[in-house]
Design a protein around this motif. Structure first.
Motif, PDB file in Angstrom:
ATOM      1  N   ILE A  14      20.777  13.832  14.165  1.00  0.00           N
ATOM      2  CA  ILE A  14      20.832  15.061  14.530  1.00  0.00           C
ATOM      3  C   ILE A  14      19.525  15.603  15.360  1.00  0.00           C
ATOM      4  CG2 ILE A  14      22.409  16.056  13.113  1.00  0.00           C
ATOM      5  CD1 ILE A  14      20.401  16.977  11.234  1.00  0.00           C
ATOM      6  N   GLY A  15      18.648  14.777  15.162  1.00  0.00           N
ATOM      7  CA  GLY A  15      17.281  14.896  15.831  1.00  0.00           C
ATOM      8  C   GLY A  15      16.383  13.614  16.027  1.00  0.00           C
ATOM      9  N   SER A  16      15.119  13.606  16.717  1.00  0.00           N
ATOM     10  CA  SER A  16      14.557  12.478  16.643  1.00  0.00           C
ATOM     11  C   SER A  16      14.313  11.636  15.561  1.00  0.00           C
ATOM     12  CB  SER A  16      13.219  12.778  17.758  1.00  0.00           C
ATOM     13  OG  SER A  16      12.445  13.512  16.876  1.00  0.00           O
ATOM     14  N   HIS A  17      14.117  12.222  14.625  1.00  0.00           N
ATOM     15  CA  HIS A  17      13.791  11.488  13.236  1.00  0.00           C
ATOM     16  C   HIS A  17      14.762  12.334  12.100  1.00  0.00           C
ATOM     17  CE1 HIS A  17      10.507   9.458  14.968  1.00  0.00           C
ATOM     18  NE2 HIS A  17       9.943  10.602  15.530  1.00  0.00           N
ATOM     19  N   GLN A  18      15.906  12.884  12.266  1.00  0.00           N
ATOM     20  CA  GLN A  18      16.622  13.568  11.640  1.00  0.00           C
ATOM     21  C   GLN A  18      17.999  13.001  11.522  1.00  0.00           C
ATOM     22  OE1 GLN A  18      15.797  17.426  13.046  1.00  0.00           O
ATOM     23  NE2 GLN A  18      14.986  17.818  11.049  1.00  0.00           N
ATOM     24  N   PHE A  19      18.864  12.865  10.476  1.00  0.00           N
ATOM     25  CA  PHE A  19      19.955  12.386  10.477  1.00  0.00           C
ATOM     26  C   PHE A  19      20.608  13.040   9.312  1.00  0.00           C
ATOM     27  CE2 PHE A  19      17.041   8.867  11.441  1.00  0.00           C
ATOM     28  CZ  PHE A  19      17.770   8.348  12.560  1.00  0.00           C
ATOM     29  N   TYR A  20      22.151  13.045   9.358  1.00  0.00           N
ATOM     30  CA  TYR A  20      22.868  13.891   8.656  1.00  0.00           C
ATOM     31  C   TYR A  20      24.048  12.977   8.025  1.00  0.00           C
ATOM     32  CZ  TYR A  20      25.963  17.866   7.019  1.00  0.00           C
ATOM     33  OH  TYR A  20      26.626  18.684   6.254  1.00  0.00           O
ATOM     34  N   CYS A  21      24.437  13.049   6.884  1.00  0.00           N
ATOM     35  CA  CYS A  21      25.435  12.379   6.067  1.00  0.00           C
ATOM     36  C   CYS A  21      26.718  12.854   6.046  1.00  0.00           C
ATOM     37  CB  CYS A  21      25.209  11.789   4.528  1.00  0.00           C
ATOM     38  SG  CYS A  21      26.327  10.820   3.786  1.00  0.00           S
ATOM     39  N   TRP A  22      27.822  12.573   6.600  1.00  0.00           N
ATOM     40  CA  TRP A  22      29.006  13.423   6.947  1.00  0.00           C
ATOM     41  C   TRP A  22      29.845  13.390   5.511  1.00  0.00           C
ATOM     42  CZ3 TRP A  22      29.541  17.237  10.196  1.00  0.00           C
ATOM     43  CH2 TRP A  22      28.923  17.171  11.396  1.00  0.00           C
ATOM     44  N   SER A  23      29.481  12.243   4.692  1.00  0.00           N
ATOM     45  CA  SER A  23      30.312  12.248   3.417  1.00  0.00           C
ATOM     46  C   SER A  23      29.751  13.134   2.269  1.00  0.00           C
ATOM     47  CB  SER A  23      29.944  10.598   3.045  1.00  0.00           C
ATOM     48  OG  SER A  23      30.614   9.860   3.899  1.00  0.00           O
ATOM     49  N   CYS A  24      28.616  13.441   1.993  1.00  0.00           N
ATOM     50  CA  CYS A  24      27.935  13.977   1.179  1.00  0.00           C
ATOM     51  C   CYS A  24      27.026  15.251   1.549  1.00  0.00           C
ATOM     52  CB  CYS A  24      27.083  13.216   0.173  1.00  0.00           C
ATOM     53  SG  CYS A  24      25.552  12.690   0.569  1.00  0.00           S
ATOM     54  N   PRO A  57      10.288   2.672   0.731  1.00  0.00           N
ATOM     55  CA  PRO A  57      10.187   2.687   2.235  1.00  0.00           C
ATOM     56  C   PRO A  57      11.632   2.382   2.936  1.00  0.00           C
ATOM     57  CG  PRO A  57       9.387   0.727   1.305  1.00  0.00           C
ATOM     58  CD  PRO A  57       9.616   1.480   0.047  1.00  0.00           C
ATOM     59  N   VAL A  58      11.797   2.784   3.965  1.00  0.00           N
ATOM     60  CA  VAL A  58      13.000   2.550   4.801  1.00  0.00           C
ATOM     61  C   VAL A  58      13.143   1.191   5.100  1.00  0.00           C
ATOM     62  CG1 VAL A  58      14.327   3.203   6.938  1.00  0.00           C
ATOM     63  CG2 VAL A  58      12.928   4.752   5.809  1.00  0.00           C
ATOM     64  N   SER A  59      14.244   0.601   4.539  1.00  0.00           N
ATOM     65  CA  SER A  59      14.410  -1.020   4.737  1.00  0.00           C
ATOM     66  C   SER A  59      15.308  -1.559   5.824  1.00  0.00           C
ATOM     67  CB  SER A  59      15.337  -1.618   3.376  1.00  0.00           C
ATOM     68  OG  SER A  59      16.575  -0.760   3.484  1.00  0.00           O
ATOM     69  N   GLU A  60      16.155  -0.526   6.390  1.00  0.00           N
ATOM     70  CA  GLU A  60      16.795  -0.998   7.850  1.00  0.00           C
ATOM     71  C   GLU A  60      16.110  -0.327   9.013  1.00  0.00           C
ATOM     72  OE1 GLU A  60      20.803  -0.868   7.692  1.00  0.00           O
ATOM     73  OE2 GLU A  60      20.755  -1.402   5.611  1.00  0.00           O
ATOM     74  N   PRO A  61      15.776  -0.861  10.291  1.00  0.00           N
ATOM     75  CA  PRO A  61      15.585   0.124  11.323  1.00  0.00           C
ATOM     76  C   PRO A  61      16.706   1.177  11.616  1.00  0.00           C
ATOM     77  CG  PRO A  61      16.089  -2.154  11.978  1.00  0.00           C
ATOM     78  CD  PRO A  61      16.210  -2.027  10.397  1.00  0.00           C
ATOM     79  N   LEU A  62      16.075   2.207  12.110  1.00  0.00           N
ATOM     80  CA  LEU A  62      17.254   3.388  12.428  1.00  0.00           C
ATOM     81  C   LEU A  62      17.552   3.321  13.829  1.00  0.00           C
ATOM     82  CD1 LEU A  62      15.588   6.180  10.268  1.00  0.00           C
ATOM     83  CD2 LEU A  62      17.444   4.881   9.846  1.00  0.00           C
ATOM     84  N   GLN A  63      18.731   3.287  14.291  1.00  0.00           N
ATOM     85  CA  GLN A  63      18.924   3.365  15.532  1.00  0.00           C
ATOM     86  C   GLN A  63      20.022   4.377  15.794  1.00  0.00           C
ATOM     87  OE1 GLN A  63      20.534  -0.722  16.258  1.00  0.00           O
ATOM     88  NE2 GLN A  63      18.359  -1.672  16.283  1.00  0.00           N
ATOM     89  N   ALA A  64      20.094   4.861  17.096  1.00  0.00           N
ATOM     90  CA  ALA A  64      20.992   6.057  17.448  1.00  0.00           C
ATOM     91  C   ALA A  64      22.682   5.628  17.568  1.00  0.00           C
ATOM     92  CB  ALA A  64      20.619   6.603  18.882  1.00  0.00           C
ATOM     93  N   GLY A  65      22.927   4.445  17.821  1.00  0.00           N
ATOM     94  CA  GLY A  65      24.191   3.759  17.747  1.00  0.00           C
ATOM     95  C   GLY A  65      24.418   2.955  16.570  1.00  0.00           C
ATOM     96  N   GLY A  66      25.588   2.712  16.489  1.00  0.00           N
ATOM     97  CA  GLY A  66      26.208   1.616  15.450  1.00  0.00           C
ATOM     98  C   GLY A  66      25.660   1.893  14.105  1.00  0.00           C
TER      99      GLY A  66
END
Length: 67
Positions: A14-24, A57-66
């Motif tokens: 939802i933003g350059s460093h922001q994400f949203y969980c549609w499940s919870c 720490p974040v263990s997986e790289p964050l990417q816009a797709g996939g």
């Protein structure tokens, strides 16, 4: 990336460093290695849930797709 609350992969960007969980229905903000977790209130404000989650720490790289 998986949601730290419900372990779902149904995460939207939802933003350059922001994400949203549609499940919870929580919002995640990632700054480098630090992730902050917020509950979205009925009026649209955010309440921090960081005290409920270990500061790992974040263990997986964050990417816009996939996700």
């Amino acid at each position: 990336m998986r949601c730290p609350n419900c372990n779902s992969k149904d995460i939207g960007k939802i933003g350059s460093h922001q994400f949203y969980c549609w499940s919870c229905f929580i919002e995640l903000t990632v700054n480098g290695e630090k992730m902050s977790v917020y509950q979205v209130e009925e009026d649209g404000t955010l309440s921090s849930l960081d005290d409920l989650f270990a500061s790992e720490p974040v263990s997986e790289p964050l990417q816009a797709g996939g996700m």
